[in-house]
Design a protein around this motif. Structure first.
Motif, PDB file in Angstrom:
ATOM      1  N   ARG A 323      37.705  26.622  46.640  1.00  0.00           N
ATOM      2  CA  ARG A 323      38.537  27.458  45.676  1.00  0.00           C
ATOM      3  C   ARG A 323      38.478  28.626  45.738  1.00  0.00           C
ATOM      4  N   SER A 324      38.297  29.049  47.184  1.00  0.00           N
ATOM      5  CA  SER A 324      38.074  30.823  47.270  1.00  0.00           C
ATOM      6  C   SER A 324      39.504  31.475  47.350  1.00  0.00           C
ATOM      7  N   ARG A 325      39.956  32.541  47.031  1.00  0.00           N
ATOM      8  CA  ARG A 325      41.048  33.185  47.124  1.00  0.00           C
ATOM      9  C   ARG A 325      40.542  34.416  47.837  1.00  0.00           C
ATOM     10  N   ILE A 326      41.614  35.092  48.527  1.00  0.00           N
ATOM     11  CA  ILE A 326      41.458  36.329  49.315  1.00  0.00           C
ATOM     12  C   ILE A 326      42.786  36.935  49.370  1.00  0.00           C
ATOM     13  N   GLY A 327      42.874  38.104  49.107  1.00  0.00           N
ATOM     14  CA  GLY A 327      44.038  38.696  48.862  1.00  0.00           C
ATOM     15  C   GLY A 327      44.564  39.466  50.252  1.00  0.00           C
ATOM     16  N   LYS A 328      45.700  39.977  50.262  1.00  0.00           N
ATOM     17  CA  LYS A 328      46.320  40.619  51.470  1.00  0.00           C
ATOM     18  C   LYS A 328      45.582  41.862  52.100  1.00  0.00           C
ATOM     19  N   GLY A 329      45.587  41.747  53.312  1.00  0.00           N
ATOM     20  CA  GLY A 329      45.311  43.078  54.005  1.00  0.00           C
ATOM     21  C   GLY A 329      43.649  43.075  54.131  1.00  0.00           C
ATOM     22  N   THR A 330      43.201  42.050  53.644  1.00  0.00           N
ATOM     23  CA  THR A 330      41.692  42.187  53.681  1.00  0.00           C
ATOM     24  C   THR A 330      40.939  41.340  54.764  1.00  0.00           C
ATOM     25  N   VAL A 331      39.996  42.172  55.320  1.00  0.00           N
ATOM     26  CA  VAL A 331      39.273  41.734  56.643  1.00  0.00           C
ATOM     27  C   VAL A 331      37.872  41.181  56.282  1.00  0.00           C
ATOM     28  N   ILE A 332      37.296  40.143  56.643  1.00  0.00           N
ATOM     29  CA  ILE A 332      36.058  39.536  56.274  1.00  0.00           C
ATOM     30  C   ILE A 332      35.415  39.092  57.600  1.00  0.00           C
ATOM     31  N   LYS A 333      34.171  39.401  57.907  1.00  0.00           N
ATOM     32  CA  LYS A 333      33.443  39.152  59.039  1.00  0.00           C
ATOM     33  C   LYS A 333      31.991  38.600  58.936  1.00  0.00           C
ATOM     34  N   SER A 334      31.531  37.845  59.471  1.00  0.00           N
ATOM     35  CA  SER A 334      30.080  37.353  59.242  1.00  0.00           C
ATOM     36  C   SER A 334      29.739  37.242  57.800  1.00  0.00           C
ATOM     37  N   THR A 335      30.427  36.675  57.234  1.00  0.00           N
ATOM     38  CA  THR A 335      30.148  36.348  55.772  1.00  0.00           C
ATOM     39  C   THR A 335      30.376  34.990  55.392  1.00  0.00           C
ATOM     40  N   TYR A 336      29.625  34.599  54.209  1.00  0.00           N
ATOM     41  CA  TYR A 336      29.400  33.275  53.586  1.00  0.00           C
ATOM     42  C   TYR A 336      29.832  33.413  52.136  1.00  0.00           C
ATOM     43  N   MET A 337      31.103  33.111  51.969  1.00  0.00           N
ATOM     44  CA  MET A 337      31.826  33.155  50.726  1.00  0.00           C
ATOM     45  C   MET A 337      31.575  31.737  50.008  1.00  0.00           C
ATOM     46  N   MET A 338      30.912  31.594  48.991  1.00  0.00           N
ATOM     47  CA  MET A 338      30.829  30.387  48.371  1.00  0.00           C
ATOM     48  C   MET A 338      31.823  29.735  47.421  1.00  0.00           C
ATOM     49  N   GLY A 339      32.831  30.638  47.202  1.00  0.00           N
ATOM     50  CA  GLY A 339      33.972  30.254  46.407  1.00  0.00           C
ATOM     51  C   GLY A 339      33.972  30.118  44.877  1.00  0.00           C
ATOM     52  N   GLY A 340      34.525  29.302  44.344  1.00  0.00           N
ATOM     53  CA  GLY A 340      34.524  29.290  42.895  1.00  0.00           C
ATOM     54  C   GLY A 340      34.541  27.799  42.198  1.00  0.00           C
ATOM     55  N   ASP A 341      33.980  27.850  40.838  1.00  0.00           N
ATOM     56  CA  ASP A 341      33.846  26.698  40.297  1.00  0.00           C
ATOM     57  C   ASP A 341      35.166  26.160  39.521  1.00  0.00           C
ATOM     58  N   HIS A 342      35.994  27.050  39.349  1.00  0.00           N
ATOM     59  CA  HIS A 342      37.385  26.618  38.816  1.00  0.00           C
ATOM     60  C   HIS A 342      38.460  27.639  39.090  1.00  0.00           C
ATOM     61  N   TYR A 343      39.789  27.482  38.858  1.00  0.00           N
ATOM     62  CA  TYR A 343      40.928  28.398  39.282  1.00  0.00           C
ATOM     63  C   TYR A 343      41.164  29.106  38.164  1.00  0.00           C
ATOM     64  N   GLU A 344      41.583  30.279  38.254  1.00  0.00           N
ATOM     65  CA  GLU A 344      42.209  31.058  37.227  1.00  0.00           C
ATOM     66  C   GLU A 344      43.815  30.747  37.418  1.00  0.00           C
ATOM     67  N   ASP A 345      44.472  31.134  36.360  1.00  0.00           N
ATOM     68  CA  ASP A 345      46.005  30.944  36.319  1.00  0.00           C
ATOM     69  C   ASP A 345      46.676  31.548  37.514  1.00  0.00           C
ATOM     70  N   LEU A 346      47.215  31.061  38.207  1.00  0.00           N
ATOM     71  CA  LEU A 346      47.680  31.751  39.647  1.00  0.00           C
ATOM     72  C   LEU A 346      48.938  32.803  39.007  1.00  0.00           C
ATOM     73  N   GLU A 347      49.844  32.223  38.460  1.00  0.00           N
ATOM     74  CA  GLU A 347      50.944  33.037  37.952  1.00  0.00           C
ATOM     75  C   GLU A 347      50.304  34.428  37.054  1.00  0.00           C
ATOM     76  N   GLU A 348      49.307  34.176  36.354  1.00  0.00           N
ATOM     77  CA  GLU A 348      48.755  35.375  35.768  1.00  0.00           C
ATOM     78  C   GLU A 348      47.873  36.329  36.842  1.00  0.00           C
ATOM     79  N   VAL A 349      47.449  35.859  37.824  1.00  0.00           N
ATOM     80  CA  VAL A 349      47.019  36.725  38.791  1.00  0.00           C
ATOM     81  C   VAL A 349      48.041  37.376  39.388  1.00  0.00           C
ATOM     82  N   ILE A 350      48.950  36.771  39.747  1.00  0.00           N
ATOM     83  CA  ILE A 350      50.022  37.358  40.499  1.00  0.00           C
ATOM     84  C   ILE A 350      50.853  38.603  39.618  1.00  0.00           C
ATOM     85  N   THR A 351      50.984  38.207  38.243  1.00  0.00           N
ATOM     86  CA  THR A 351      51.902  39.059  37.367  1.00  0.00           C
ATOM     87  C   THR A 351      51.295  40.287  37.153  1.00  0.00           C
ATOM     88  N   LEU A 352      49.692  40.221  36.768  1.00  0.00           N
ATOM     89  CA  LEU A 352      49.063  41.211  36.349  1.00  0.00           C
ATOM     90  C   LEU A 352      48.635  42.054  37.781  1.00  0.00           C
TER      91      LEU A 352
END
Length: 423
Positions: A323-352
């Protein structure tokens, strides 16, 4: 011949060296490889070895571990297999916490009464390795052992951090020392394979994996009041029992520190990793997640779990959890991203968009993150820079901790837009 074995997985204590990952969970419950928990490793080794009678002893911060085991390991009603949790509890015999590995097993022995077994396999819940325990049990039986300890050859530098055993040419352990210094260890070499000799791995370290014959374990726990196997019961048993060394030459690491945890996870991204997720099955909770969606992202030596939405520019040598979310233009190297336990409302994320406060769960746009661990449900805004490295001093802060050059963003932490850590 199939032997009757019951397995006991030790849930561990406070795990202070893994703080802040153990601030809200026990060590065996720490997520690993994007979709598993550390406790899944010994349980999967048991199941792959044909042993399905498993107790997990829990105590510290055990809620998430208990929930994970309950949701992950359910056998058919026609099976005699089980993975049961045994928690520290108040009884007429005592009302204290477990005070060591031997104390934990001693105080939960009564739960083994209704289990049909001849051998007890005791395992740690915070190690990364793959082992066929049936070979270990066969070795124990064929060589007439009372106790067998799984050992791994290590070099002189690493030996100072382990309990070191000395074994003779017929694999009988003759003596034991706890974390010898660099001069003392020179006297503790044992018989090892030619390959191990060439690598300078001459010293046998205890892996914290033990096999006991049924009556022997009961006798030892009754007669010896010691609280810990490695420090008290095993050294005593060497004097009175036939204690064997079972040499293991595969990959094994003790997940004891932030650095070892980080290296173990990032090592999974190697072309041919030491720990092969694509070999034996690693069992875990079956999540009904959608496939991951990747848009315009360059991936290099990166593991991506299920249910992710990735729009970043580049991901390199990283592990991206469920359930990881990564936005545009982001660079990630040598990283452990554990993710999420739930989703947020995708339409709300995009709208706001940039106006959402706090930022949505995941990593925002135009971020740069390197040498970091991002714990579950953390919220990293836009234009954030996080860069770990040896130039950083250890420290603990409200949103993050720095250990051995690794920046650990805490669970549920909020990193605001434009923040900089370690740069």
């Amino acid at each position: 011949m199939a032997h009757k074995v019951v397995s006991i997985v030790l849930g561990g204590g406070r795990g202070t060296r893994l703080f802040p990952l153990t601030e809200q969970r026990s060590k065996p419950a720490v997520p690993i490889a994007g979709k598993y928990r550390l406790v899944d490793i010994p349980i999967s080794n048991c199941l792959n070895s044909g042993y399905n009678k498993i107790f997990v002893l829990t105590q510290y911060n055990s809620a998430s571990l208990n929930q994970h085991i309950k949701n992950s390991y359910n056998f058919s009603i026609f099976s005699k297999g089980f993975v049961d949790i045994l928690a520290a509890e108040q009884t007429l015999e005592g009302d204290r916490w477990f005070e060591g590995t031997a104390d934990a097993v001693r105080r939960t022995q009564k739960n083994l009464v209704n289990v049909d077994y001849d051998y007890v396999l005791i395992l740690s819940g915070d190690q990364l390795y793959q082992m066929d325990y049936s070979s270990l049990i066969d070795f124990h039986v064929e060589n007439g052992g009372d106790v067998t300890i799984a050992t791994i050859p290590v070099n002189g530098k690493d030996a100072t951090g382990f309990g070191i055993l000395k074994a003779n040419e017929i694999n009988e352990i003759t003596s034991f020392t706890e974390k010898p210094d660099s001069e003392e260890v020179l006297n503790w070499g044992s018989e090892v394979s030619e390959e191990m000799q060439h690598q300078g791995r001459l010293y046998l370290a205890s892996m914290g994996i033990y096999v006991f014959s049924k009556g022997v374990l009961r006798k030892m726990l009754t007669e010896n009041p010691g609280m810990d196997f490695g420090k008290e019961l095993i050294p005593d048993a060497i004097e009175s029992q036939k204690v064997l060394s079972y040499q293991f030459d595969g990959y094994w690491t003790d997940i004891g520190t932030i650095r070892s945890f980080f290296d173990a996870n990032i090592g999974l991204t190697d072309d041919v990793p030491d720990f092969n997720l694509f070999n034996e099955t690693v069992f875990t909770r079956a999540r009904m997640l959608p496939p991951s969606k990747i848009s315009g992202t360059t991936l290099n030596n990166t593991i991506v779990a299920d249910g992710c939405i990735l729009n970043g520019d580049k991901l390199e040598r990283s592990v991206i959890g469920v359930r990881s979310r990564i936005g545009k233009g982001t660079v990630i190297k040598s990283t452990y991203m554990m993710g999420g336990d739930h989703y947020e409302d995708l339409e709300e994320v995009i709208t706001l968009g940039n106006t959402q406060q706090p930022p949505p769960i995941g990593v925002g746009e135009r971020c740069y993150i390197e040498n970091a661990i991002l714990d579950k449900n953390c919220r990293i805004g836009n234009d954030v820079r996080i860069k770990g490295g040896i130039h950083l001093s250890d420290g603990d802060f409200s949103t993050h901790t720095i250990r051995d050059g690794i920046v650990v963003i805490k669970r549920d932490a909020v990193i605001p837009n434009g923040a900089t850590i370690g740069c």
